[in-house]
Scaffold this motif. Structure first.
Motif, short mmCIF file in Angstrom:
data_model
loop_
_atom_site.label_atom_id
_atom_site.label_comp_id
_atom_site.label_asym_id
_atom_site.label_seq_id
_atom_site.Cartn_x
_atom_site.Cartn_y
_atom_site.Cartn_z
N LYS A 165 32.21 8.18 -7.32
CA LYS A 165 30.61 8.30 -7.31
C LYS A 165 30.49 8.83 -8.81
CE LYS A 165 26.66 10.54 -5.25
NZ LYS A 165 26.27 11.57 -4.47
N ALA A 166 29.46 8.03 -9.54
CA ALA A 166 28.63 8.63 -10.57
C ALA A 166 27.13 8.67 -10.48
CB ALA A 166 29.01 7.70 -11.56
N GLN A 167 26.75 9.95 -10.96
CA GLN A 167 25.38 9.92 -10.76
C GLN A 167 24.58 10.11 -12.42
OE1 GLN A 167 22.86 10.01 -8.13
NE2 GLN A 167 21.65 10.21 -9.88
N ILE A 168 23.70 9.25 -12.74
CA ILE A 168 23.18 9.47 -13.96
C ILE A 168 21.60 9.34 -13.78
CG2 ILE A 168 23.00 8.08 -16.10
CD1 ILE A 168 25.59 6.76 -15.30
N ASP A 169 21.01 10.30 -14.67
CA ASP A 169 19.69 10.68 -14.48
C ASP A 169 19.00 10.53 -15.90
OD1 ASP A 169 19.30 11.21 -11.55
OD2 ASP A 169 20.94 12.68 -12.23
N GLY A 170 17.79 10.17 -16.19
CA GLY A 170 17.15 10.17 -17.55
C GLY A 170 15.72 9.76 -17.56
N THR A 171 15.15 9.38 -18.62
CA THR A 171 13.79 9.12 -18.58
C THR A 171 13.48 7.85 -19.58
OG1 THR A 171 11.58 10.10 -19.35
CG2 THR A 171 13.37 10.76 -20.57
N ILE A 172 12.21 7.28 -19.32
CA ILE A 172 11.84 6.37 -20.37
C ILE A 172 10.54 6.68 -20.81
CG2 ILE A 172 11.01 3.84 -20.31
CD1 ILE A 172 12.53 3.02 -17.71
N ARG A 173 10.42 6.47 -22.11
CA ARG A 173 9.13 6.71 -22.70
C ARG A 173 8.59 5.66 -23.47
NH1 ARG A 173 8.08 13.13 -22.04
NH2 ARG A 173 9.57 13.26 -20.54
N ALA A 174 7.31 5.61 -23.46
CA ALA A 174 6.81 4.27 -24.13
C ALA A 174 5.43 4.48 -24.38
CB ALA A 174 7.17 3.09 -23.67
N LEU A 175 4.74 4.00 -25.54
CA LEU A 175 3.49 4.28 -25.97
C LEU A 175 2.37 3.19 -25.39
CD1 LEU A 175 3.91 5.20 -29.63
CD2 LEU A 175 3.48 6.62 -27.78
N THR A 176 3.05 2.08 -24.74
CA THR A 176 2.06 1.29 -23.96
C THR A 176 2.82 0.96 -22.49
OG1 THR A 176 3.28 -1.01 -24.72
CG2 THR A 176 1.43 0.02 -26.18
N GLN A 177 2.01 0.62 -21.48
CA GLN A 177 2.47 0.34 -20.17
C GLN A 177 3.25 -0.75 -20.22
OE1 GLN A 177 2.44 2.31 -17.88
NE2 GLN A 177 3.17 0.94 -16.08
N GLY A 178 2.98 -1.90 -21.01
CA GLY A 178 3.61 -3.03 -21.26
C GLY A 178 5.12 -2.85 -21.50
N ASN A 179 5.28 -2.04 -22.50
CA ASN A 179 6.61 -1.79 -22.99
C ASN A 179 7.44 -0.77 -22.01
OD1 ASN A 179 7.14 -3.11 -25.53
ND2 ASN A 179 6.32 -1.42 -26.60
N ASN A 180 6.79 0.18 -21.31
CA ASN A 180 7.39 1.04 -20.37
C ASN A 180 7.97 0.06 -19.25
OD1 ASN A 180 7.65 2.88 -17.99
ND2 ASN A 180 6.89 4.24 -19.44
#
Length: 381
Positions: A244-259
């Motif tokens: 098992k591998a658990q990986i957590d993170g975050t996405i950041r973008a300045l437009t909703q389209g890019n997110n």
């Protein structure tokens, strides 16, 4: 009388001592209500939704409604400021300055509770900005419908700006964010017999490596995006293959389209890794209400024009930031503007040492009373 600077600082220190996590702000709500109910009530109507408070100020010509939002929650941080009025709640702190936000809102409200505005004002004391998309929850509850703003404003304190300075920009101020939670499930086994197991350390490592190509090879180079994986947990000891591998993170973008583009690529890469390693994948991408904070062109033009001309305001045009804020959801529904209020601290937001300069409070109150007094003239026939 409107709350004085001395009274506002005392209020801020009281609020600073009682930080609470989102949707659990019961003591904070009670203290805010106590203060609000001491104000002149002639023009005020008050209602609650869970731990939120909505205050409607009836205008003399109620043909238009301007909203003002403040967040009220704290963070699970143990305070290390050494202040005499430090947090009394163990493991909780107003490390993001929401105590400053609330105090400025109360200062503005106290003025208009006494000086009836020309149009309606709706003050929103919103829970759970940090952890549970409180703005989205409140909006979707319908509790705001009766007093729905036609336009809306809010600020966030900024430790990198001079005390009391107002910072703003056209377009996106803060990024939209999305949480990544990926679990890869294979088969554990003895390190000496890898052919009898399905190693999720290797699968997870491939996922981490491939994720790094998303921004560099999918997002327009003149736009901005971030994918950060900050947590990787797998295995128990060196001679056991982890299943098992658990990986957590975050996405950041300045437009909703890019997110959404980045989210799409994360899904495809995760599915591809699971397919190539013949393992099970559990993937949760959670954005909630943390949309990009995209300032409305018209309201922001009026706001910046006023702040640039105001004699008592130090205005600074700022760059966009990759921080997230659930006010972005409200701005996706209601035209409006978010801005920075400088608090000149050597420590960053969310730091256990964060101690904003209290001189910013009265400057923020004064700037917004001036702006709202001027803005409402636009809508009186």
């Amino acid at each position: 009388m409107s709350l004085t600077e001395k009274e506002l600082i005392a209020i801020r220190r009281t609020l600073h001592q009682i930080p609470e996590i989102g949707m659990l702000e019961f003591e904070t709500q009670a203290k805010l209500l106590e203060i609000i109910e001491r104000l002149p009530q002639t023009y005020l109507e008050i209602k609650k939704w869970k731990t939120a408070i909505l205050v409607h100020v009836r205008g003399a010509n109620p043909t238009y409604t301007i909203g003002y939002r403040t967040d009220i929650d704290g963070l699970p941080v143990t305070e290390q400021t050494g202040l005499s009025y430090a947090s009394r709640h163990a493991g909780r702190m107003h490390a993001c300055g929401h105590d400053i936000h609330m105090t400025v809102a109360l200062g503005i409200l106290s003025y208009f509770a006494e000086e009836q505005p020309k149009v309606n004002l709706t003050f929103i004391f919103q829970p759970a900005e940090e952890n549970a998309s409180g703005g989205k929850q409140l909006y979707e509850s319908g509790s705001l419908n009766e007093w729905m703003p036609d336009e809306i404003y809010a600020f966030h304190d900024n430790p990198g700006l001079p005390t009391g300075a107002i910072g703003c920009r056209q377009g996106t101020l803060f990024a939209g964010t999305c949480e990544i939670h990926a679990t890869f499930l294979g088969k554990s086994g003895h390190a000496a017999f890898p052919h009898q197991a399905n190693d999720m350390v290797v699968a997870g490592a491939q996922f981490v490596n491939q994720i790094q190509t998303i921004v560099s090879r999918n997002v327009d180079p003149i736009q901005a995006g971030v994918v950060t994986l900050g947590h990787f947990a797998a295995g128990t000891t060196g001679n056991v293959i982890s299943g098992k591998a658990q990986i957590d993170g975050t996405i950041r973008a300045l437009t909703q389209g890019n997110n959404e583009l980045i989210q799409k690529r994360v899904r495809k890469i995760a599915a591809g890794v699971a397919e190539s390693f013949d393992c099970e994948l559990k993937l949760d991408l959670h954005q909630g209400g943390y949309y990009p904070v995209e300032n409305n062109q018209q309201t922001t033009a009026a706001f910046i024009d006023y702040m640039k001309k105001a004699a008592n305001v130090d205005f600074i045009e700022t760059l966009p930031a990759m921080t997230g804020e659930d006010f972005g959801f409200l701005l996706s529904k209601i035209p409006g503007t978010m801005f920075w209020l400088g608090v000149d601290s050597p420590y960053s937001l969310h730091s256990e040492h964060f101690a904003p300069q209290e001189g910013a409070i009265i400057k923020g109150v004064s700037a917004m009373i001036g702006y709202l007094s001027e803005r409402q003239k636009m809508f009186v026939k």
